[in-house]
Design an enzyme around this catalytic site. Sequence first.
Site, PDB file in Angstrom:
ATOM      1  N   HIS A  10       2.075   4.422  -2.916  1.00  0.00           N
ATOM      2  CA  HIS A  10       2.174   5.865  -2.681  1.00  0.00           C
ATOM      3  C   HIS A  10       3.543   6.384  -3.119  1.00  0.00           C
ATOM      4  CE1 HIS A  10      -1.563   6.345  -0.576  1.00  0.00           C
ATOM      5  NE2 HIS A  10      -1.219   5.656   0.495  1.00  0.00           N
TER       6      HIS A  10
ATOM      7  N   ASP B  91      -4.821   7.579  -1.344  1.00  0.00           N
ATOM      8  CA  ASP B  91      -5.747   6.720  -0.602  1.00  0.00           C
ATOM      9  C   ASP B  91      -7.155   6.787  -1.178  1.00  0.00           C
ATOM     10  OD1 ASP B  91      -3.991   5.639   1.330  1.00  0.00           O
ATOM     11  OD2 ASP B  91      -4.022   7.531   2.430  1.00  0.00           O
TER      12      ASP B  91
ATOM     13  N   HIS C 210       0.845  -1.208   0.000  1.00  0.00           N
ATOM     14  CA  HIS C 210       0.000   0.000   0.000  1.00  0.00           C
ATOM     15  C   HIS C 210       0.878   1.256   0.000  1.00  0.00           C
ATOM     16  CE1 HIS C 210      -3.603   2.407   1.350  1.00  0.00           C
ATOM     17  NE2 HIS C 210      -2.632   3.145   1.871  1.00  0.00           N
ATOM     18  N   GLU C 211       1.849   1.280   0.916  1.00  0.00           N
ATOM     19  CA  GLU C 211       2.710   2.469   1.015  1.00  0.00           C
ATOM     20  C   GLU C 211       3.655   2.576  -0.170  1.00  0.00           C
ATOM     21  OE1 GLU C 211       1.980   4.660   3.102  1.00  0.00           O
ATOM     22  OE2 GLU C 211       0.613   3.433   4.275  1.00  0.00           O
TER      23      GLU C 211
END
Length: 1630
Positions: free
Chosen positions: A122, A129, A118-119
């Site tokens: 980014h 998000d 997830h990170e």
Amino acid sequence: MTHRDNGIPLRSLKIVTLLVALSPELLFLGAGVQLQDNGYDGLLIAINPQVPESQNLILNIKANVIVTDWNGVNGNDPYTLQHRGCGKEGKYIHFTSNFLLNDDLTTAYGSRGRVFVHEWAHLRWGVFDEYNNDKPFYIDGQNEVKVTRCSSDIKGIFVCEKGPCSHEDCIISKLFKERCTFLYNSTQNATASIMFMQSLSSVVEFCNASTHNQEAPNLQNRMCSLRSTWDVIMDSSDFRLSFPMNRTELPPPPTFSVVQASDKVVCLVLDVSSKMAEADRLLRLQQAAEFYLMQIVEIHTFVGIASFNSKGEIRAHLQQINSDEDRKLLVSYLPTLVSAEAETSICSGLKKGFEVVEKLHGKAAGSVMILVASGADGHIGNCLPTVLGSGATVHSIALGCSEAGKLEELSHRTGGLKFCIPDKSNSNSMVDAFSRISFGTGDIFQQSIQLHSVSENVKPYHQLKSTVSVDHDVGNDTVFLVTWPSSGPPEIVLVDPTGRKYYTNNFTTSLASQTASLRIPGTAKPGRWTYSLNSTHHSPQALTVTVASRASSAVPPATVEVFVEKDSTHFPDPVMIYANVRKGFYPILNATVAAVIEPETGDPVTLKLFDDGAGADVIKNDGIYSRYFFSFAVNGRYSLKVHVSHSPSISALAHSIAGSHALYVPGYIVNGNIQMNAPRKSAHRSEAEQQWGFSRVSSGGSFSVQGVPDGSHPDLFPPCKVVDLEAVKMEEEVTLSWTAPGEDFDQGQATSYEIRISKSLQNIRDDFNNAILVNTSKLYPQQAGTREIFTFSPRIFTNGFEHQPERGTQENHRMYVAIRAMDRNSLKSAVSNIAQDMVTKASPYLFEATEKRFYFKSVSILIPQNWKTKPDYVKPKLETYKNADVLVEPNQPGNEEPHTEQFGKCGDKGERIHFTPDFLAGKMLNQYGPQGKVFVHEWAHLRWGVFDEYNYDEKFYLLKKKPEAVVEFCTEKTHNKIAPNMQNQKCNVRSTWEVISDSEDFKKTTPMTTNPPNPTFSLLQIGQRIVCLVLDKSGSMANDDRLNRMNQAGKLFLLQTVEDGSWVGMVTFDSRAQVQSELRQITSGVDRDALTKSLPTAAFGGTAICSGLQSAFTVIRKKYPTDGSEIVLLTDGEDNTISGCFDEVKESGAVIHTIALGPFAAQELEQLSQMTGGLQEYASDEAQNNGLIDAFGALSSGNGAISHRSIQLESKGSAFKNLQWMNGTVIMDSTVGKDTLFLITWTNQEPQIFLWDPNGTKQNGFVVDAATKMAYLKIPDIAKVGIWKYSLQASSQTLTLTVASRASSATLPPITVTSRMNKDTGKFPSPMIVYANIRQGISPILRASVTAVIESANGKTVTLELLDNGAGADATKNDGVYSRYFTGYDTNGRYRVKIWALGGVNTTRQRAVSWANGAMYLTGWIENGEIKLNPPRPENNKTQSKQVCFSRMSLGGSFVVSDVPNAPIPDLFPPCQITDLRAKIHGYSLINLTWTAPGDDYDHGQASKYIIRISTSILDLRDKFNDAVQVNTTDLIPKEANAEEIFVFKPENVTFENGTDLFIAIQAVDKVNLVSEISNIARVSLFIPSAPETPSPDDTSAPCPNISINSTIPGIHILKIMWKWIGELQLTLA
């Protein structure tokens, strides 16, 4: 669609392991509420400046991997710092050690691998998000409430409080109920999305074009124009340069290298070729390198020095720095001479540098080279492989930027910093570059932090002077460095915050390097340090000052990291500059950040950076300040430096760590059961951590620009993209808001906007030019950075343009809007983010409760000045804290009850509503119910003057359920007429709906047939106070000493009343206006004195009031808009043209306070005050009444903190005929004493003045102003608490004395007196009512002595004692509001009101307040047969044991009376209504009545007789009083008004037996047979219980009687019920 590229995870984990050890360098007026089209428009909610800031409060009425334990309010949230736009790489990922070690956290976040993916998305691909904690729900295209998620296939259920519930139970009128949430099933079939809920085991994909939820209000949609995360990832270079793996098996696991930081090793590699002799390069290198060695490089570092020209040389082998002696030794090895050779061999220098560092551990890996070079070296590429293979980091400093190219490649390839230093004598760039170079171990507590850097060419015998802020978090190893280019040092004076001075001889001076340095021993004192450098040189010289320090404790200090988006650019592409301002990992908000960009040649450019989420700034309030730079002067390199400062008075730290966070899941639905995770961890920060000031400087290295054309540049810079477009739909209109772009990117002013709309997302995103165009002909762009607002009706543009939905399909209510800006050369910005119109609890409640008549239409929220500023906050116009309808006051334990101040009688509007932040935040939901319903309850008090229908003093029951089902007011049919509550007592047993139905609101509205729109909210932030005095100096001002009296009063205002920090200007007028003073900010006594010198000295000419007002507007507009400014208008004359400027006054948004002086002042003055919400004051020509000084003394800020306002303690005057004394005392209580001023005025000659403090010490030092005939004394510091005595002696003249002070502490509320009349105008014979509200904070002051003096237009005065007895004019006993009727009219015209309040032996402050008109506190309720009890309500009968002694004076403004007949005045005033009649049984046949006596004229004098009547029917007694049975009152003689009356009688002519209810009312009659209104109706009830039966001896079961417990009322013979042991019921008679 799982992304499985092998290279990316491998690279990511390598970076992780490296950076585990490394860190980045690191109101509207109450009277102005209007009912328009069934909606209340202009409601103002003001928040007390002492309320801690909370955005939730407003909503209730927005390295690559670092591991650290600096976790903040977001606890263990993993997050990624993203400073650039969609598709752009982020800065770093952040984990806490607890997250990596504590397995319990995986239930809320998911497995660490999932979180990392997830990170990583980014960080690497710049996606955002897909959840939104602030907007968890939204209205979809079919006008239904949906959950913010992606994809929409993820399933869950609504949960109300602790159990599942239906969709309908959570939603009312498209609004989400409190205590409702949405929990997701732990088992899902949906496979997307990783950027929404990575914790779900089924989620293995990113959302793609087919699964993406484009309607969800999340950051991904806003930042990426509604594109899915997979769409963005597919556009990345990673995706384009890779292909899916062919093999079916999983890729191999990553390999890990575990490394540990070892010894810190640095080698300086310094150029000594002949080119170093140019432009003082060697001298500047010596100065900077010496500073680096003595200050910057960390202790325990190994440092060596090498130099080079055509060959290299070792100057100093590695020396570990353990002391200052080690530092000095290394300084001695710095080069002092240049060689004769011009040739440079950088590779030779680096080779010697490697030799130096390799002698420690045999290798150069992990070491740092600081390479300083001045000449070109064509052979530098020869050693590039050696450098890259060494594992060393090379920081390069190029002297003469034109030769920096190859050096920069070395730095770029090894991860070093790069700097170019222009050959300018007045540049401090060399020192700044060395200051930026820390070893980068992540130990911020050891790194040197640059606080200050200044360089300036100083003329001969001139001075360089400035200040440096040293904050609490730094101060260790603080060094001040001064450099000069030639000759001797300047004269240095350095002053610390305590006043201690350091001089040149205190500095360590080196004439060789031309530096002077001072190291402050221990920890430097926090505060402002001031320095001055006096040049003693005969020609101009460049002086520089540098200040550096280290952390003072284990608290992370504020740091600044500066960087650019890219190292090079080509005209006309701009450079984006970033400054990451942090304290630990907390973003610092509201800082002043300025970048200084310096080209090789030419002047530097200063550019202010912003953190506003617009233009170059991607995310608002993330602590990253950004701006476009495109002011390219020449080709070549530009050096960058950033200055950061922050005021200590402004809240600094963000409430959360910025960045893109992995979603913390509060719980799941597992097999139909609710399983909640532990609450998300939150860390507490003290207020001291949130507010502090600092200054920092940081170098940002350099960047290069090519392609800049010679001469003037063509305009190739378009406006920047709008990235924060928002849309709100209200009824048939859509309101858009966004931050204005500029003519050139984010600077200047665009020429026009192009707005287009569509019902198709794809159409507007992919084919913007063909979407429907909105008419923007009346939309004129504002200056860049300004908040734009534009409203239009989409129906006008969409009818007939777009296809209608097919039959059988649902109509899509959602509309998409986008915008782009154009400049004057028709260059267009990129298309903005795409906004979707959105629909926004009290308003639906109000609408239903009032039978579809009323709703809240618009609300203004007044934000305190000390809260952080936001772009969506606008400046108030006429809205002020004093005039707010709703006040949000600080939380006070025991005093948090929502309540409304009501001074008047039934049907009269209230004063204001009071809420606390805890109540608004939903922390008292169980005690009071939903905030929306409470607000409607209080609104009915405020707007319609109804009263509460409960009674705390007489309740004996629990509610059957929580009051969620209550949605109506009591009507005539449902009203309980015999309940002992305030509504019945005050409103003659009428229901609340009957009272509302009699209101003006009700009479001019009809029920609506459709649902109302949601309220619109305006966020208004209080700014600095701006005041302009507009003073009449026409010829009539020479009469009655008016001009001099005006100057005396004006000086009081300027010297005392107006607050520090205010801007004050002055205009005078006669036949025309003259500007006496432009706006001047009051920062010291010097400013105050200067303004007093502008007061007029001569009176002549006519009266042109409009001219004066117009000049005042001009004065204000030179610095600020007139919105929210104040004008104090004083005049004694008439002007028949005054109405000609009324429209201009209304449009100005300024508040006009008017002071009418003398009997002939213009009658229109009151109109000016009333239309703008200003004060209206009147002063007669009777100087001894001190009216003019009182009027100016009352002009404190309507928006400032109470601790800043001037409070008048005394105002007294006397006209002496012979030699006389004026003696008196002033009580100085502990809540005041700061800035205390004693002012004495006279009319002829200076009197003798004697003043003694409470210790008996005579006070000297009065400043005498003979010209103005006044003297004043300011008491230093805090005036002593106690009784101050004064004596003034004079003859044949008038003296006045005024005493004013301020709060002694910002945390202890002062005692205040707020006075006013019930209305601004009166008509004989209607009485006026005087009110004085005496408080300390919100606590009422009881049993004070309060006197009102009312002065008429002819100078006559009437004195009234005001009472807080709950009788006559006083609505509620012991509420701190003292009241009285005024009927002493003697003439038509203006009257002024002045209040004296004195606290003495019996005066007390009520500590916990039981508000007469507040929301009911629920003791408990019965739920499913189970009793649920709230905590006990705070005690309300405690008073402060210590007496409250004080003295106060307050002005109640003025009012105008008409229709007063000539003397003698006829008696048309009846006795006032009796409102506190009470009855109780005496024995079994007598009734005891008590009440407060009315007067002959309202509550004055003595009535002549009483009429008492009784009935068994409450309605007959109310509606047919004269037909009810009359009681014999022959022996009842009325007492003086306000005395207690007691009367006992036996009912006759009625049946009075067991079970009888008897109702009693009373009227008073005066001497001319004028009769009062019928009193409140009292009730008695005779109840004689029968003896209880004795239970059978063999009956062992406990009796369980079916007891109906009813509340009792005054006069009922009370039945007390109590349980004694088990099952025994005892009945007692009271």
